[in-house]
Design a protein around this motif. Structure first.
Motif, PDB file in Angstrom:
ATOM      1  N   PRO B  48       0.787  -1.213  -0.125  1.00 44.80           N
ATOM      2  CA  PRO B  48      -0.115  -0.215   0.019  1.00 44.80           C
ATOM      3  C   PRO B  48       0.985   1.217  -0.038  1.00 44.80           C
ATOM      4  O   PRO B  48       2.101   1.322   0.182  1.00 44.80           O
ATOM      5  N   ALA B  49       0.116   2.209  -0.270  1.00 49.51           N
ATOM      6  CA  ALA B  49       0.919   3.687  -0.082  1.00 49.51           C
ATOM      7  C   ALA B  49       1.410   3.878   0.974  1.00 49.51           C
ATOM      8  O   ALA B  49       0.824   3.384   2.266  1.00 49.51           O
ATOM      9  N   PRO B  50       2.701   4.474   1.278  1.00 49.56           N
ATOM     10  CA  PRO B  50       3.107   4.867   2.408  1.00 49.56           C
ATOM     11  C   PRO B  50       2.249   5.470   3.482  1.00 49.56           C
ATOM     12  O   PRO B  50       2.105   5.286   4.615  1.00 49.56           O
ATOM     13  N   ARG B  51       1.346   6.485   2.901  1.00 54.75           N
ATOM     14  CA  ARG B  51       0.409   7.184   3.643  1.00 54.75           C
ATOM     15  C   ARG B  51      -0.723   6.318   4.124  1.00 54.75           C
ATOM     16  O   ARG B  51      -1.274   6.491   5.345  1.00 54.75           O
ATOM     17  N   ALA B  55      -1.486   5.779   8.144  1.00 50.04           N
ATOM     18  CA  ALA B  55      -2.741   5.796   8.803  1.00 50.04           C
ATOM     19  C   ALA B  55      -3.250   4.632   9.279  1.00 50.04           C
ATOM     20  O   ALA B  55      -3.833   4.545  10.443  1.00 50.04           O
ATOM     21  N   MET B  56      -2.910   3.348   8.924  1.00 49.24           N
ATOM     22  CA  MET B  56      -3.246   2.244   9.507  1.00 49.24           C
ATOM     23  C   MET B  56      -2.382   2.012  10.809  1.00 49.24           C
ATOM     24  O   MET B  56      -2.709   1.512  12.137  1.00 49.24           O
ATOM     25  N   GLN B  57      -1.030   2.632  10.866  1.00 55.60           N
ATOM     26  CA  GLN B  57      -0.253   2.542  12.102  1.00 55.60           C
ATOM     27  C   GLN B  57      -0.791   3.556  13.333  1.00 55.60           C
ATOM     28  O   GLN B  57      -0.811   3.288  14.378  1.00 55.60           O
ATOM     29  N   ALA B  58      -1.394   4.772  12.744  1.00 57.93           N
ATOM     30  CA  ALA B  58      -2.035   5.636  13.566  1.00 57.93           C
ATOM     31  C   ALA B  58      -2.997   4.926  14.211  1.00 57.93           C
ATOM     32  O   ALA B  58      -3.501   5.277  15.537  1.00 57.93           O
ATOM     33  N   ALA B  59      -3.923   4.301  13.540  1.00 57.77           N
ATOM     34  CA  ALA B  59      -5.273   3.889  13.795  1.00 57.77           C
ATOM     35  C   ALA B  59      -5.029   2.734  14.971  1.00 57.77           C
ATOM     36  O   ALA B  59      -5.987   2.440  15.750  1.00 57.77           O
ATOM     37  N   ALA B 259      -8.683   0.087  11.654  1.00 56.56           N
ATOM     38  CA  ALA B 259      -7.513   0.562  10.941  1.00 56.56           C
ATOM     39  C   ALA B 259      -7.683   0.359   9.057  1.00 56.56           C
ATOM     40  O   ALA B 259      -7.144   0.864   8.515  1.00 56.56           O
ATOM     41  N   ALA B 260      -8.343  -0.615   8.650  1.00 58.18           N
ATOM     42  CA  ALA B 260      -8.700  -0.801   7.360  1.00 58.18           C
ATOM     43  C   ALA B 260      -9.268   0.290   6.761  1.00 58.18           C
ATOM     44  O   ALA B 260      -9.060   0.734   5.828  1.00 58.18           O
ATOM     45  N   GLN B 261     -10.473   0.588   7.414  1.00 59.54           N
ATOM     46  CA  GLN B 261     -10.940   1.907   7.118  1.00 59.54           C
ATOM     47  C   GLN B 261     -10.118   2.995   6.873  1.00 59.54           C
ATOM     48  O   GLN B 261     -10.027   3.837   5.819  1.00 59.54           O
ATOM     49  N   ALA B 262      -9.351   3.430   7.941  1.00 60.38           N
ATOM     50  CA  ALA B 262      -8.457   4.506   7.817  1.00 60.38           C
ATOM     51  C   ALA B 262      -7.401   4.087   6.590  1.00 60.38           C
ATOM     52  O   ALA B 262      -7.024   5.192   5.912  1.00 60.38           O
ATOM     53  N   GLY B 263      -6.825   2.934   6.404  1.00 62.97           N
ATOM     54  CA  GLY B 263      -5.780   2.732   5.617  1.00 62.97           C
ATOM     55  C   GLY B 263      -6.665   2.855   4.199  1.00 62.97           C
ATOM     56  O   GLY B 263      -5.786   3.224   3.310  1.00 62.97           O
ATOM     57  N   ALA B 264      -7.772   2.295   4.033  1.00 63.03           N
ATOM     58  CA  ALA B 264      -8.323   2.501   2.625  1.00 63.03           C
ATOM     59  C   ALA B 264      -8.549   3.877   2.085  1.00 63.03           C
ATOM     60  O   ALA B 264      -8.418   4.236   1.084  1.00 63.03           O
TER      61      ALA B 264
END
Lengths: 370, 370
Positions: B48-51, B55-59, B259-264
């Motif tokens: 996935p994109a680094p961002r 986002a998943m890590q922050a979540a 986290a999947a929501q945030a990552g997506a």
């Protein structure tokens, strides 16, 4: 007339579009304001162990891979933790997901299912969704009444009984020894679901000592509550080998989030963190109880991470109190059924969350009394 | 005789405990050896994109909260991306989860469903799991044959047609204009599922321009493939409002990983990364094709992140080649049905993954020819 292309099943045509709970984000959007304290969904604001967070963060780099369809490492650790074999455990998308699979395995149109009036709505949603007929038994003294549930099941020929221990939404619990005694009356052809979502918070005598291959019962636990990972969507069921294996007929084998698997494994490995969490929760329960007392309300005893607070009148009054709290940016919920709906239900929070609750409660009560 | 407590439904009693795919981790445990190159599940090793990772890590820090049951932010962004309304989109636990919900909405015992012989096994698993009767249509020239699928549906009175574009496992695609033309023959009472899991890799002319409220079709896409998040378990379906709303009758409203929501959401926001990924995939397809040619094999054209490599003989030969690659620590898969099973299917990988494949292939071929 417009042509129809989607021909729904006869059952689906009768189902409403519904949601068992209105989530806090949905409420925030409707209110156009965020909540100050999130104390309504029995989430564990103390969060997962740092090593679980680290495991999920590390897994974010390997999220391009599907998860292990067998959740081998996690089931292996759980088997050691529970003292059973891996084939006695199935990992699923939270207890919600596992309840859906179990209902699907057993319930078809018209099958009888027994639960308590006011117990977990998501279970009821699954039963309705597969065409089952729900029979509800009242609480007894703010506790789920297992002997009465079993009596009802015998009367109606139920396939399934739902029983949560400790109970949600009241926080009460049944002693494990009493569960075992009650099981003697379980009729053939009826399976007992023991939902132990809150087990880790409960006193040791709440957990029945039941042989893992006992065909009468299936137990479910989760990483959503004491382990602080509700948003990860991972839980497990354990019981007799044949029953557990049957999930492989219907489950979404690749449905678990890979980071959730890694996080759950790490969380399980940090029992010290779990102990600390339970201490914080115990303190928060005492704080909620104190706040209730300061407002001349009665906090019910709790074996969970939430406290049912008796508002001292009827459901309409408690609903007004709840509305007053929500209007003051405190997210709480309350039992659905009388007479338990005389209470509001407050999840354990950090000191600052409970301070916000303590500030809002007197105003909400005063408003409700006007 | 032992007493029976779990009374399964009549349908469940007939189902085997099965899994649509044997996962690579399961194979590694059986082999007692890890794979060197993971090129079998059409995962996107470019990630996935680094961002999205960030986002998943922050979540992970807020994973104690359940996800937003409405996936509001993600659906809002998807609506803008697709040019439709939020109520035309439902987010689910990957396409696998959404296919399960859709089959449940439409299919009951004995209902006819049409797919291609050799197409996605997980769809077939869901149809069997809800008691549907599968009718299979052969591929035509290594492509799914939409007119033939629609003919078959009309013959058998099917409720549902499964059609993947681009196709898995062959990598071929049908032009969007041809899909639209074929739809004219779709019988009333039959819904077309357009599985576009690989859409982002495909040429622009693969994607049909269909009105979002067209009641004949439901489209599904995912963050598992081009967005590199297979392990996150998040995808979406889009189509007519009424059809999309019907998912709310049966879906697990709180089933998405937070986290999947945030990552997506973050992944969708980085279309530059997606473009770069597609360039890497395009290069990898060319490399796989070159490796095939160097071994006197034929790589089929691909509109996806994998390449079907024709091994030049029958299914038994290709299965021997596959076994030889697996024995040499290369995880690949192959089509299930003849004559497509003359091929092996190789997912796009990094240069080092494809180098490992290139080393193993001549030996595997030599062994298969002996």
């Amino acid at each position: 007339m417009e042509k129809i292309y989607a021909r729904y099943t006869a059952l689906v045509a009768t189902l409403p579009a519904s949601v068992p709970f209105v989530g806090p984000e949905v409420q925030e959007r409707a209110r156009h304001a965020p909540f100050e304290a999130r104390l309504g969904a029995n989430e564990n604001i103390f969060g997962p162990a740092p090593r679980a967070v680290a495991a999920m963060q590390a897994a974010a780099h390997e999220i391009w891979m599907y998860a292990d369809s067998e959740s081998y490492d996690l089931r292996s650790a759980l088997a050691a933790h529970l003292g059973c074999e891996m084939h006695n455990i199935v990992v699923g998308e939270g207890i919600d997901g596992l309840l859906g699979y179990l209902v699907r395995l057993l319930v078809e149109a018209g099958d009888a299912v027994v639960t308590s009036d006011g117990a977990y709505p998501t279970f009821n949603y699954h039963v309705a969704g597969f065409g089952g007929t729900l029979h509800k038994v009242p609480y007894a003294g703010d506790a789920e009444d297992l002997p009465a549930l079993i009596d009802k099941a015998a009367q109606v020929g139920a396939k399934l009984i739902y029983f949560a221990n400790p109970d949600n939404p009241m926080g009460s619990y049944t002693r494990g020894a009493d569960i075992i005694r009650a099981l003697d009356a379980l009729p053939e052809g009826c399976l007992l679901i023991l939902d132990e979502a809150y087990a880790e918070f409960a006193p040791a005598d709440a957990l029945p000592d039941i042989a893992i291959e006992d065909p009468r019962i299936i137990r479910m636990r989760t990483f959503s509550k004491a382990y602080g990972m509700a948003g990860a969507r991972i839980g497990y069921a354990f019981g007799a080998t044949d029953m557990i294996r049957s999930f492989d007929k219907v489950r979404n084998h690749f449905g678990i989030n890979r980071a959730a698997q890694a996080g759950a494994l790490a969380a399980l490995g940090d029992q010290d963190w779990l102990t600390q969490t339970c201490e914080k929760v115990s303190q928060a329960r005492a704080d909620i109880s104190r706040i209730a007392t300061e407002n001349a309300l009665t906090a019910l005893p709790s074996a969970t991470n939430f406290v049912a607070v008796d508002c001292g009148a009827d459901g309409d009054f408690a609903r007004r109190v709840l509305a007053g709290l929500v209007a003051r940016n405190i997210f709480v919920r309350m039992p659905f059924a009388a007479p338990q709906d005389r209470c509001i239900r407050v999840s354990c929070g950090r000191p600052e969350d409970l301070a916000a609750f303590a500030r809002a409660l007197p105003e909400a009560l005063a408003q409700a009394r006007r």
